[in-house]
Scaffold this motif. Structure first.
Motif, PDB file in Angstrom:
ATOM      1  N   THR A   1      -3.342  16.826  -9.922  1.00 27.99           N
ATOM      2  CA  THR A   1      -3.476  15.115  -9.941  1.00 27.99           C
ATOM      3  C   THR A   1      -4.164  14.247  -9.793  1.00 27.99           C
ATOM      4  O   THR A   1      -4.980  13.469 -10.281  1.00 27.99           O
ATOM      5  CB  THR A   1      -1.858  14.742  -9.329  1.00 27.99           C
ATOM      6  N   ARG A   2      -4.686  14.841  -8.863  1.00 26.86           N
ATOM      7  CA  ARG A   2      -6.014  13.758  -7.968  1.00 26.86           C
ATOM      8  C   ARG A   2      -6.990  13.795  -9.148  1.00 26.86           C
ATOM      9  O   ARG A   2      -7.846  13.044  -9.618  1.00 26.86           O
ATOM     10  CB  ARG A   2      -6.464  14.605  -6.913  1.00 26.86           C
TER      11      ARG A   2
ATOM     12  N   THR B   1      -7.626   3.151  -8.013  1.00 30.05           N
ATOM     13  CA  THR B   1      -6.377   2.701  -8.204  1.00 30.05           C
ATOM     14  C   THR B   1      -5.415   2.128  -9.568  1.00 30.05           C
ATOM     15  O   THR B   1      -4.047   2.472 -10.088  1.00 30.05           O
ATOM     16  CB  THR B   1      -6.679   1.172  -7.327  1.00 30.05           C
TER      17      THR B   1
ATOM     18  N   VAL C   1       1.166   5.983 -14.122  1.00 29.29           N
ATOM     19  CA  VAL C   1       2.484   6.023 -13.477  1.00 29.29           C
ATOM     20  C   VAL C   1       3.365   5.205 -14.570  1.00 29.29           C
ATOM     21  O   VAL C   1       4.747   5.498 -14.913  1.00 29.29           O
ATOM     22  CB  VAL C   1       2.804   5.039 -12.162  1.00 29.29           C
TER      23      VAL C   1
ATOM     24  N   ARG D   1       0.827  -1.089   0.059  1.00 32.47           N
ATOM     25  CA  ARG D   1       0.232   0.183   0.235  1.00 32.47           C
ATOM     26  C   ARG D   1       0.912   1.881   0.199  1.00 32.47           C
ATOM     27  O   ARG D   1       1.925   1.075   0.910  1.00 32.47           O
ATOM     28  CB  ARG D   1      -0.695  -0.135   1.254  1.00 32.47           C
ATOM     29  N   LEU D   2       0.137   2.345  -1.138  1.00 35.15           N
ATOM     30  CA  LEU D   2       1.307   3.752  -0.478  1.00 35.15           C
ATOM     31  C   LEU D   2       0.178   4.619  -0.308  1.00 35.15           C
ATOM     32  O   LEU D   2      -0.866   5.280  -0.794  1.00 35.15           O
ATOM     33  CB  LEU D   2       2.001   3.769  -1.835  1.00 35.15           C
ATOM     34  N   ASN D   3      -0.346   5.626   0.902  1.00 43.74           N
ATOM     35  CA  ASN D   3       0.191   6.939   0.841  1.00 43.74           C
ATOM     36  C   ASN D   3       0.883   7.465   0.079  1.00 43.74           C
ATOM     37  O   ASN D   3       1.823   8.122   0.688  1.00 43.74           O
ATOM     38  CB  ASN D   3      -0.600   7.030   2.652  1.00 43.74           C
ATOM     39  N   ALA D   4       0.090   8.899  -0.136  1.00 44.51           N
ATOM     40  CA  ALA D   4       0.891   9.751  -1.100  1.00 44.51           C
ATOM     41  C   ALA D   4       0.157  10.974  -0.470  1.00 44.51           C
ATOM     42  O   ALA D   4      -1.335  11.217  -0.711  1.00 44.51           O
ATOM     43  CB  ALA D   4       1.053   9.366  -1.875  1.00 44.51           C
ATOM     44  N   ASN D   5       0.502  12.338  -0.767  1.00 46.44           N
ATOM     45  CA  ASN D   5      -0.247  13.540  -0.746  1.00 46.44           C
ATOM     46  C   ASN D   5      -0.006  13.675  -2.498  1.00 46.44           C
ATOM     47  O   ASN D   5       0.964  13.518  -3.062  1.00 46.44           O
ATOM     48  CB  ASN D   5       1.030  14.339  -0.674  1.00 46.44           C
ATOM     49  N   MET D   6      -1.138  14.427  -2.683  1.00 53.66           N
ATOM     50  CA  MET D   6      -0.811  14.454  -3.855  1.00 53.66           C
ATOM     51  C   MET D   6      -1.862  16.322  -4.242  1.00 53.66           C
ATOM     52  O   MET D   6      -2.204  16.328  -3.597  1.00 53.66           O
ATOM     53  CB  MET D   6      -1.281  13.748  -5.385  1.00 53.66           C
ATOM     54  N   THR D   7      -1.884  16.917  -5.451  1.00 56.48           N
ATOM     55  CA  THR D   7      -2.061  17.858  -5.654  1.00 56.48           C
ATOM     56  C   THR D   7      -3.384  18.160  -6.120  1.00 56.48           C
ATOM     57  O   THR D   7      -3.634  16.738  -7.223  1.00 56.48           O
ATOM     58  CB  THR D   7      -1.385  19.266  -7.119  1.00 56.48           C
TER      59      THR D   7
END
Length: 77
Positions: free
Chosen positions: A22-23, A38, A45, A13-19
């Motif tokens: 990007t969202r 997902t 990517v 799993r990956l938790n990431a902050n995005m602009t």
């Protein structure tokens, strides 16, 4: 010692902050292709990795516009 029972057979799993941009790109692809967020992220990517490899290998990525047959060169930032 790591408890592998929690991760056995599961993808990391990956938790990431995005602009917000990007969202929104992920949400737009998911909506237009009728896929999960997902899967949209995976595809974006993979596309980014392809562009990166082409650029690093000295190649160029071109986009041909279907109605005008004009080409645009994609320049990675």
């Amino acid at each position: 010692m790591t408890d592998n029972r929690r991760t056995a057979g599961k993808l990391p799993r990956l938790n990431a902050n995005m602009t917000p941009a990007t969202r929104d790109a992920i949400a737009q692809l998911a909506a237009t292709e009728h896929i999960s967020h997902t899967e949209a992220l995976r595809r974006l990517v993979a596309l980014g990795a392809l562009l990166h490899r082409a650029h690093n290998d000295g190649g160029h990525v071109l986009i041909r516009h279907p109605h005008t047959d004009t080409l645009d060169r994609v320049i990675p930032i």
